[in-house]
Scaffold this motif. Structure first.
Motif, short mmCIF file in Angstrom:
data_model
loop_
_atom_site.label_atom_id
_atom_site.label_comp_id
_atom_site.label_asym_id
_atom_site.label_seq_id
_atom_site.Cartn_x
_atom_site.Cartn_y
_atom_site.Cartn_z
N GLU A 1 0.82 -1.22 0.00
CA GLU A 1 0.00 0.00 0.00
C GLU A 1 0.85 1.26 0.00
OE1 GLU A 1 -2.72 -0.47 3.31
OE2 GLU A 1 -3.88 -1.99 2.23
N VAL A 2 1.73 1.35 -1.00
CA VAL A 2 2.55 2.55 -1.19
C VAL A 2 2.46 2.96 -2.66
CG1 VAL A 2 4.17 2.10 0.70
CG2 VAL A 2 4.65 1.17 -1.57
N SER A 3 2.95 4.14 -2.95
CA SER A 3 2.97 4.63 -4.34
C SER A 3 4.15 4.00 -5.08
CB SER A 3 3.09 6.15 -4.36
OG SER A 3 4.36 6.53 -3.86
N ASP A 4 4.12 4.12 -6.40
CA ASP A 4 5.24 3.63 -7.22
C ASP A 4 6.55 4.27 -6.78
OD1 ASP A 4 3.50 2.12 -8.75
OD2 ASP A 4 3.68 3.33 -10.56
N SER A 5 6.54 5.58 -6.55
CA SER A 5 7.78 6.28 -6.22
C SER A 5 8.32 5.85 -4.86
CB SER A 5 7.62 7.79 -6.29
OG SER A 5 6.67 8.23 -5.34
N VAL A 6 7.44 5.66 -3.89
CA VAL A 6 7.89 5.20 -2.56
C VAL A 6 8.49 3.80 -2.67
CG1 VAL A 6 7.10 4.48 -0.27
CG2 VAL A 6 6.37 6.67 -1.21
N LEU A 7 7.80 2.90 -3.38
CA LEU A 7 8.31 1.55 -3.54
C LEU A 7 9.65 1.56 -4.26
CD1 LEU A 7 8.07 -1.47 -3.14
CD2 LEU A 7 6.68 -1.57 -5.22
N SER A 8 9.75 2.35 -5.30
CA SER A 8 10.98 2.43 -6.08
C SER A 8 12.16 2.88 -5.22
CB SER A 8 10.78 3.38 -7.25
OG SER A 8 11.91 3.41 -8.06
N ARG A 9 11.95 3.91 -4.40
CA ARG A 9 13.01 4.40 -3.51
C ARG A 9 13.43 3.34 -2.49
NH1 ARG A 9 10.14 9.13 -3.44
NH2 ARG A 9 9.27 8.70 -1.40
N GLN A 10 12.45 2.69 -1.90
CA GLN A 10 12.75 1.69 -0.87
C GLN A 10 13.43 0.46 -1.48
OE1 GLN A 10 12.65 2.57 2.20
NE2 GLN A 10 11.58 4.47 1.74
N VAL A 11 12.99 0.06 -2.67
CA VAL A 11 13.61 -1.07 -3.35
C VAL A 11 15.06 -0.72 -3.70
CG1 VAL A 11 13.60 -2.41 -5.51
CG2 VAL A 11 11.51 -2.19 -4.16
N SER A 12 15.33 0.52 -4.09
CA SER A 12 16.71 0.93 -4.39
C SER A 12 17.60 0.74 -3.17
CB SER A 12 16.75 2.39 -4.83
OG SER A 12 16.22 2.52 -6.12
N THR A 13 17.11 1.12 -2.00
CA THR A 13 17.88 0.95 -0.76
C THR A 13 18.14 -0.53 -0.50
OG1 THR A 13 16.97 2.98 0.17
CG2 THR A 13 17.86 1.37 1.74
N LEU A 14 17.11 -1.36 -0.68
CA LEU A 14 17.26 -2.80 -0.45
C LEU A 14 18.19 -3.43 -1.49
CD1 LEU A 14 13.53 -3.52 0.41
CD2 LEU A 14 15.47 -3.80 1.98
N GLU A 15 18.13 -2.94 -2.71
CA GLU A 15 18.99 -3.45 -3.78
C GLU A 15 20.46 -3.10 -3.50
OE1 GLU A 15 18.87 -3.64 -8.65
OE2 GLU A 15 18.18 -1.81 -7.68
N LYS A 16 20.71 -1.86 -3.06
CA LYS A 16 22.08 -1.43 -2.73
C LYS A 16 22.66 -2.26 -1.59
CE LYS A 16 21.59 3.31 -4.30
NZ LYS A 16 21.09 4.62 -3.90
#
Length: 108
Positions: A49-64
């Motif tokens: 239940e988040v926006s595309d941009s929020v998910l994208s930012r959080q996934v970037s952190t998890l990916e790094k």
């Protein structure tokens, strides 16, 4: 007041918490991915239940951090993004959950 379960300095289970995973949205993302081999970006977005941009930012952190692998491709002519926990991500999530359980059970 002294407890018979005194732990050595630095042994409190909170030291086992993973700061990358601990943020509520990232924890929710990792928990969602832990239940599957991979999941489509839109499914994770809607589940957490988040926006595309929020998910994208959080996934970037998890990916790094090396916890999430991102794969892009197509279904027909439509672009798709899939997310999956890496083996490091699964291990970190398991350790984080173990620390949370220890804290909740009063072992700290």
């Amino acid at each position: 007041m002294s407890s018979s379960r005194q732990l050595p300095q630095g042994a409190h289970p909170r030291h086992g918490l993973d700061e990358v995973i601990h943020a509520p949205v990232r924890f929710s993302i990792v928990a969602t991915l832990a239940a599957a081999d991979k999941a489509e970006f839109a499914f994770v977005r809607d589940t957490v239940e988040v926006s595309d941009s929020v998910l994208s930012r959080q996934v970037s952190t998890l990916e790094k951090a090396g916890y999430v692998a991102v794969t892009k491709g197509y279904v027909g002519k439509r672009p798709r993004t899939w997310l999956a926990l890496t083996s490091d991500g699964r291990s970190a999530f398991a350790a984080h959950c173990q620390a949370l359980r220890a804290i909740a059970e009063g072992m700290g």
